[in-house]
Design an enzyme around this catalytic site. Structure first.
Site, PDB file in Angstrom:
ATOM      1  N   GLY A  85     -11.896 -32.018  46.491  1.00  0.00           N
ATOM      2  CA  GLY A  85     -10.768 -31.637  47.340  1.00  0.00           C
ATOM      3  C   GLY A  85      -9.603 -32.587  47.326  1.00  0.00           C
ATOM      4  CB  THR A  86      -8.426 -35.404  45.984  1.00  0.00           C
ATOM      5  OG1 THR A  86      -7.225 -36.196  45.931  1.00  0.00           O
ATOM      6  CG2 THR A  86      -9.281 -35.695  44.763  1.00  0.00           C
TER       7      THR A  86
ATOM      8  CD  GLN B  31      -7.376 -39.477  47.793  1.00  0.00           C
ATOM      9  OE1 GLN B  31      -6.247 -39.749  47.386  1.00  0.00           O
ATOM     10  NE2 GLN B  31      -8.030 -38.401  47.396  1.00  0.00           N
TER      11      GLN B  31
ATOM     12  CG  HIS C 223      -5.264 -43.277  51.811  1.00  0.00           C
ATOM     13  ND1 HIS C 223      -5.011 -42.058  51.241  1.00  0.00           N
ATOM     14  CD2 HIS C 223      -5.174 -44.179  50.798  1.00  0.00           C
ATOM     15  CE1 HIS C 223      -4.761 -42.211  49.949  1.00  0.00           C
ATOM     16  NE2 HIS C 223      -4.863 -43.491  49.657  1.00  0.00           N
TER      17      HIS C 223
ATOM     18  CE1 TYR D  30       1.481 -42.412  60.943  1.00  0.00           C
ATOM     19  CE2 TYR D  30      -0.512 -41.241  60.318  1.00  0.00           C
ATOM     20  CZ  TYR D  30       0.615 -41.954  59.961  1.00  0.00           C
ATOM     21  OH  TYR D  30       0.863 -42.201  58.637  1.00  0.00           O
TER      22      TYR D  30
ATOM     23  CB  CYS E 256      -2.538 -62.196  68.718  1.00  0.00           C
ATOM     24  SG  CYS E 256      -1.484 -60.866  68.101  1.00  0.00           S
TER      25      CYS E 256
ATOM     26  CB  ALA F 125     -15.007 -28.280  49.732  1.00  0.00           C
TER      27      ALA F 125
HETATM   28  N1  APR Z   1     -11.950 -26.608  49.021  1.00  0.00           N
HETATM   29  C1  APR Z   1     -11.741 -27.465  47.995  1.00  0.00           C
HETATM   30  N2  APR Z   1     -10.523 -27.955  47.654  1.00  0.00           N
HETATM   31  C2  APR Z   1      -9.477 -27.561  48.416  1.00  0.00           C
HETATM   32  C3  APR Z   1      -9.615 -26.676  49.508  1.00  0.00           C
HETATM   33  C4  APR Z   1     -10.923 -26.190  49.788  1.00  0.00           C
HETATM   34  N3  APR Z   1     -11.151 -25.346  50.805  1.00  0.00           N
HETATM   35  N4  APR Z   1      -8.384 -26.465  50.049  1.00  0.00           N
HETATM   36  C5  APR Z   1      -7.508 -27.200  49.341  1.00  0.00           C
HETATM   37  N5  APR Z   1      -8.164 -27.849  48.344  1.00  0.00           N
HETATM   38  C6  APR Z   1      -7.611 -28.759  47.347  1.00  0.00           C
HETATM   39  C7  APR Z   1      -6.219 -28.401  46.895  1.00  0.00           C
HETATM   40  O1  APR Z   1      -6.287 -27.520  45.786  1.00  0.00           O
HETATM   41  C8  APR Z   1      -5.651 -29.755  46.485  1.00  0.00           C
HETATM   42  O2  APR Z   1      -5.929 -30.028  45.121  1.00  0.00           O
HETATM   43  O3  APR Z   1      -7.497 -30.021  47.944  1.00  0.00           O
HETATM   44  C9  APR Z   1      -6.433 -30.744  47.339  1.00  0.00           C
HETATM   45  C10 APR Z   1      -5.591 -31.370  48.444  1.00  0.00           C
HETATM   46  O4  APR Z   1      -4.564 -32.100  47.837  1.00  0.00           O
HETATM   47  P1  APR Z   1      -3.517 -32.910  48.771  1.00  0.00           P
HETATM   48  O5  APR Z   1      -3.038 -32.033  49.862  1.00  0.00           O
HETATM   49  O6  APR Z   1      -2.548 -33.575  47.833  1.00  0.00           O
HETATM   50  O7  APR Z   1      -4.422 -34.006  49.478  1.00  0.00           O
HETATM   51  P2  APR Z   1      -4.968 -35.342  48.849  1.00  0.00           P
HETATM   52  O8  APR Z   1      -5.283 -35.172  47.397  1.00  0.00           O
HETATM   53  O9  APR Z   1      -6.050 -35.799  49.745  1.00  0.00           O
HETATM   54  O10 APR Z   1      -3.703 -36.323  49.030  1.00  0.00           O
HETATM   55  C11 APR Z   1      -3.904 -37.671  48.673  1.00  0.00           C
HETATM   56  O11 APR Z   1      -1.701 -38.220  49.503  1.00  0.00           O
HETATM   57  O12 APR Z   1      -0.461 -37.416  51.261  1.00  0.00           O
HETATM   58  C12 APR Z   1      -1.068 -38.554  50.760  1.00  0.00           C
HETATM   59  O13 APR Z   1      -2.217 -40.366  51.783  1.00  0.00           O
HETATM   60  C13 APR Z   1      -2.150 -38.964  51.720  1.00  0.00           C
HETATM   61  O14 APR Z   1      -4.529 -39.205  51.402  1.00  0.00           O
HETATM   62  C14 APR Z   1      -3.413 -38.414  51.058  1.00  0.00           C
HETATM   63  C15 APR Z   1      -3.075 -38.550  49.580  1.00  0.00           C
END
Ligand code: APR
Length: 233
Positions: free
Chosen positions: A175-176, A91, A109, A56, A139, A219
């Site tokens: 973006g997830t 997240q 998270h 971290y 504490c 994004a």
């Molecule tokens: N613009 C939009 N989307 C994007 C871009 C961009 N420039 N770059 C990447 N992505 C997309 C990818 O296609 C992917 O679908 O963002 C997503 C990222 O996915 P992950 O890396 O799996 O991240 P996330 O979905 O936030 O992960 C969820 O998993 O690792 C654990 O706790 C951690 O919060 C995290 C959780």
């Protein structure tokens, strides 16, 4: 759709990708030879606190080298201008949404820049490197931990998130990958509550089929376009 729809936005690592925050899985999905799932756990913290803190510390140090991108800034503009209910659920554990100016925000998270006492729940800012053996100032418990939701732990603010989704008229996922629950299930909860759902992502995700609308691209382009159109009414 009411004239002031209630909006819930979910963001993931993709919203910070263009700021230069690479996902923390390197080639082959490892970090210093460890699987991320093996480092971000309560067991790893108990067994090797120095390793977990090093993981971290590296991610916290990276924050000092990056800035919010156009997607974060557009979401902050929406937060400031939107007259209806709005909740941004991220997240991500970076502070880019805050630095962009978003206020109606929850970190489900956790957050890199916060330290937590597992014994009493006391939180304190964590800007520099915090030695693993820093005692709790409230504490005196022997060690603070990263204020991060580890794999297997309950995400934060789930009641507030569930209430917002139940009242949402519009749910937008940005973006997830839709690979990690409970966040990956939010779109279906929103649809059940009658919300319109939209995905803004670089490419189709594991959950794309659950959305009414899907737009694919960076994004930094899609989010400002969407926010500008929404604010233009
Ligand atoms: N613009 C939009 N989307 C994007 C871009 C961009 N420039 N770059 C990447 N992505 C997309 C990818 O296609 C992917 O679908 O963002 C997503 C990222 O996915 P992950 O890396 O799996 O991240 P996330 O979905 O936030 O992960 C969820 O998993 O690792 C654990 O706790 C951690 O919060 C995290 C959780």
């Amino acid at each position: 759709m009411p004239d002031r729809p209630s909006i819930v936005i979910l963001t993931g690592a993709g919203v910070s990708a263009e700021s230069g925050l690479a996902t923390f899985r390197g080639p082959g999905g490892l970090w210093e030879g460890h699987r991320v799932e093996d480092v971000c756990t309560p067991e790893a913290l108990a067994a090797d606190p120095a390793l977990v803190h090093r993981f971290y510390d590296a991610r916290r140090a990276a924050l000092a080298t990056v800035n919010p991108n156009a997607a974060h800034l557009a979401l902050a503009r929406l937060d400031a201008a939107w007259p209806g209910d709005l909740l941004l659920v991220t997240q991500n554990v970076d502070d880019l949404h805050e630095r962009a100016g978003s206020r109606r925000l929850v970190h489900m998270h956790g957050a890199l820049l916060s330290a937590l006492c597992a014994a009493c729940g006391h939180r304190r800012d964590w800007s520099g490197d915090l030695p693993p053996a820093t005692p709790c100032p409230a504490c005196d418990a022997p060690m603070l931990r990263p204020d991060i939701v580890f794999f297997g732990e309950m995400p934060y603010d789930m009641d507030r998130i569930g209430d917002a989704i139940a009242r949402a008229d519009l749910f937008v996922s940005i973006g997830t990958s839709g690979a990690v629950y409970p966040a990956a299930g939010f779109v279906r909860l929103a649809a059940q509550a009658g919300a319109r759902t939209m995905e803004l992502n670089l490419e189709p995700s594991a959950g794309s089929h659950n959305f009414d609308d899907r737009r694919f691209g960076p994004a930094s382009r899609l989010v400002p376009e969407w926010v500008d159109a929404l604010l233009a009414g």
